[in-house]
Design a protein around this motif. Structure first.
Motif, PDB file in Angstrom:
ATOM      1  N   MET A  57       0.945  -1.356  -0.069  1.00 21.07           N
ATOM      2  CA  MET A  57      -0.081   0.120   0.243  1.00 21.07           C
ATOM      3  C   MET A  57       0.901   1.187  -0.043  1.00 21.07           C
ATOM      4  SD  MET A  57      -2.986  -1.221   2.577  1.00 21.07           S
ATOM      5  CE  MET A  57      -3.765   0.565   2.560  1.00 21.07           C
ATOM      6  N   GLY A  58       1.774   1.225   0.755  1.00 22.94           N
ATOM      7  CA  GLY A  58       2.728   1.998   0.913  1.00 22.94           C
ATOM      8  C   GLY A  58       3.183   2.635  -0.630  1.00 22.94           C
ATOM      9  N   LEU A  59       3.933   1.366  -1.277  1.00 22.32           N
ATOM     10  CA  LEU A  59       4.509   1.585  -2.673  1.00 22.32           C
ATOM     11  C   LEU A  59       3.497   2.203  -3.727  1.00 22.32           C
ATOM     12  CD1 LEU A  59       6.721  -1.794  -2.726  1.00 22.32           C
ATOM     13  CD2 LEU A  59       7.415   0.682  -2.432  1.00 22.32           C
ATOM     14  N   GLN A  60       2.244   1.734  -3.623  1.00 19.21           N
ATOM     15  CA  GLN A  60       1.195   2.120  -4.450  1.00 19.21           C
ATOM     16  C   GLN A  60       1.252   3.633  -4.361  1.00 19.21           C
ATOM     17  OE1 GLN A  60      -2.654   0.479  -3.684  1.00 19.21           O
ATOM     18  NE2 GLN A  60      -3.554   2.432  -4.847  1.00 19.21           N
ATOM     19  N   ARG A  61       0.903   4.177  -3.050  1.00 16.48           N
ATOM     20  CA  ARG A  61       0.478   5.623  -2.686  1.00 16.48           C
ATOM     21  C   ARG A  61       1.807   6.444  -3.288  1.00 16.48           C
ATOM     22  NH1 ARG A  61      -2.388   4.255   3.015  1.00 16.48           N
ATOM     23  NH2 ARG A  61      -4.518   3.577   1.977  1.00 16.48           N
ATOM     24  N   ALA A  62       3.036   5.771  -3.059  1.00 23.34           N
ATOM     25  CA  ALA A  62       4.520   6.431  -3.255  1.00 23.34           C
ATOM     26  C   ALA A  62       4.571   6.514  -4.903  1.00 23.34           C
ATOM     27  CB  ALA A  62       5.308   6.003  -2.708  1.00 23.34           C
ATOM     28  N   GLY A  63       3.761   5.896  -5.750  1.00 21.57           N
ATOM     29  CA  GLY A  63       3.781   5.894  -7.047  1.00 21.57           C
ATOM     30  C   GLY A  63       4.473   4.858  -7.602  1.00 21.57           C
ATOM     31  N   TYR A  64       5.021   3.823  -7.062  1.00 20.22           N
ATOM     32  CA  TYR A  64       6.106   2.712  -7.406  1.00 20.22           C
ATOM     33  C   TYR A  64       4.968   1.478  -8.115  1.00 20.22           C
ATOM     34  CZ  TYR A  64       9.475   4.696  -4.849  1.00 20.22           C
ATOM     35  OH  TYR A  64      10.546   5.696  -4.497  1.00 20.22           O
ATOM     36  N   LEU A  65       3.717   1.237  -7.627  1.00 21.50           N
ATOM     37  CA  LEU A  65       2.750   0.163  -8.073  1.00 21.50           C
ATOM     38  C   LEU A  65       1.636   0.777  -8.486  1.00 21.50           C
ATOM     39  CD1 LEU A  65       3.241  -2.106  -4.978  1.00 21.50           C
ATOM     40  CD2 LEU A  65       4.660  -2.031  -7.138  1.00 21.50           C
ATOM     41  N   ASP A  66       1.027   0.206  -9.330  1.00 21.06           N
ATOM     42  CA  ASP A  66      -0.393   0.396  -9.872  1.00 21.06           C
ATOM     43  C   ASP A  66      -1.277  -0.592  -9.421  1.00 21.06           C
ATOM     44  OD1 ASP A  66      -2.311   1.692 -11.807  1.00 21.06           O
ATOM     45  OD2 ASP A  66      -2.182   0.097 -13.025  1.00 21.06           O
ATOM     46  N   ARG A  67      -2.335  -0.137  -8.864  1.00 23.47           N
ATOM     47  CA  ARG A  67      -3.345  -1.337  -8.424  1.00 23.47           C
ATOM     48  C   ARG A  67      -4.406  -1.515  -9.477  1.00 23.47           C
ATOM     49  NH1 ARG A  67      -6.690  -2.123  -3.233  1.00 23.47           N
ATOM     50  NH2 ARG A  67      -8.734  -2.396  -4.104  1.00 23.47           N
ATOM     51  N   GLN A  68      -4.641  -2.626  -9.656  1.00 26.86           N
ATOM     52  CA  GLN A  68      -5.735  -3.063 -10.893  1.00 26.86           C
ATOM     53  C   GLN A  68      -6.791  -3.846  -9.946  1.00 26.86           C
ATOM     54  OE1 GLN A  68      -3.371  -5.995 -13.150  1.00 26.86           O
ATOM     55  NE2 GLN A  68      -1.877  -4.474 -13.384  1.00 26.86           N
ATOM     56  N   GLU A  69      -8.001  -3.308 -10.188  1.00 27.72           N
ATOM     57  CA  GLU A  69      -9.151  -3.577  -9.607  1.00 27.72           C
ATOM     58  C   GLU A  69      -9.453  -5.213  -9.911  1.00 27.72           C
ATOM     59  OE1 GLU A  69     -10.686  -2.126  -7.265  1.00 27.72           O
ATOM     60  OE2 GLU A  69      -9.373  -0.387  -7.327  1.00 27.72           O
ATOM     61  N   PRO A  70      -9.972  -5.882  -9.194  1.00 28.03           N
ATOM     62  CA  PRO A  70     -10.258  -7.242  -9.350  1.00 28.03           C
ATOM     63  C   PRO A  70     -11.431  -7.661 -10.255  1.00 28.03           C
ATOM     64  CG  PRO A  70     -11.233  -6.527  -7.392  1.00 28.03           C
ATOM     65  CD  PRO A  70     -10.254  -5.581  -7.557  1.00 28.03           C
ATOM     66  N   GLU A  71     -11.260  -8.658 -11.447  1.00 29.83           N
ATOM     67  CA  GLU A  71     -12.193  -8.810 -12.017  1.00 29.83           C
ATOM     68  C   GLU A  71     -13.285  -9.623 -11.540  1.00 29.83           C
ATOM     69  OE1 GLU A  71     -10.530 -11.078 -15.239  1.00 29.83           O
ATOM     70  OE2 GLU A  71      -9.327  -9.484 -15.813  1.00 29.83           O
ATOM     71  N   ARG A  72     -14.548  -9.441 -11.884  1.00 30.92           N
ATOM     72  CA  ARG A  72     -15.936 -10.223 -11.286  1.00 30.92           C
ATOM     73  C   ARG A  72     -16.143 -11.355 -12.267  1.00 30.92           C
ATOM     74  NH1 ARG A  72     -21.647  -7.657  -9.906  1.00 30.92           N
ATOM     75  NH2 ARG A  72     -22.700  -9.618  -8.980  1.00 30.92           N
TER      76      ARG A  72
END
Length: 208
Positions: A57-72
């Motif tokens: 979560m810290g890496l995502q908020r710092a711009g290192y990771l991109d979160r991909q929403e789960p597929e249904r």
């Protein structure tokens, strides 16, 4: 004062091999997998999901990771996936849960990198060369770090110091073990994160 054999680790550091800890372990796994779920990282690192989730979560908020929403699928959502989008190299980013960068320890990282570049140096010269606009390294911090790396065998003394004269050091090429700066732990022993070994302890302190 004594150095420890490079092939030997302190007992308190090898007692629990099942749950390695530390951001470096997590970062290396992220770089290896690139796109992952928390479960993927747990399998890769054997670190608890809570610890992994906090760092991710810290890496995502710092711009290192991109979160991909789960597929249904079939009225069910799959796991959240993250993709590494800012690979800054081997050293793990130091970030808090809310994405702020942690500066603690960065000074010694800069000292370690600078030693390899400038050849011979006094602690005053090293502090100046290692400082940046973002982080100024204090001469006292450079002096402290040089003393311990000299004791641990990383630095050779080229000229002894004396009254009003600082010692001159040089980093031995054979002792450059990797990009991560050796750490001086609270018990004043030197730990090398590149080799994952305690390489020096004070006189009278055992590694058992």
């Amino acid at each position: 004062m004594r150095k420890l054999p490079l092939g030997r680790k302190a007992a308190h550091l090898t007692a629990d091999k099942k749950r390695p800890q530390g951001r470096q372990v997590m970062w290396e796994a992220i770089r290896a997998i690139r796109t992952f779920t928390i479960q993927d990282l747990e399998i890769k690192t054997n670190i608890t999901q809570g610890t992994l989730r906090t760092y991710v979560m810290g890496l995502q908020r710092a711009g290192y990771l991109d979160r991909q929403e789960p597929e249904r699928k079939n009225n069910r959502y799959g796991p959240v996936r993250w993709t590494l989008i800012n690979d800054v190299g081997v050293e793990a980013p130091r970030v808090t849960r809310d994405g702020r960068h942690v500066t603690q320890g960065r000074g010694r990282e800069q000292l370690w990198r600078t030693m390899r570049i400038i050849g011979q140096f006094t602690f005053h010269e090293l502090a100046v060369q290692a400082s940046t606009e973002e982080l100024v390294v204090a001469p006292g911090e450079a002096n402290f770090y040089c003393q311990y790396l000299h004791r641990a065998g990383y630095l050779v003394c080229m000229e002894k110091g004396g009254p009003n004269k600082a010692a001159r050091y040089r980093l031995l090429k054979t002792r450059y073990t990797g990009p991560q700066a050796p750490q001086i732990q609270r018990v004043r022993q030197v730990w090398d994160p590149n080799t994952e070994q305690v390489v020096w302890t004070p006189e009278g302190q055992t590694d058992e």
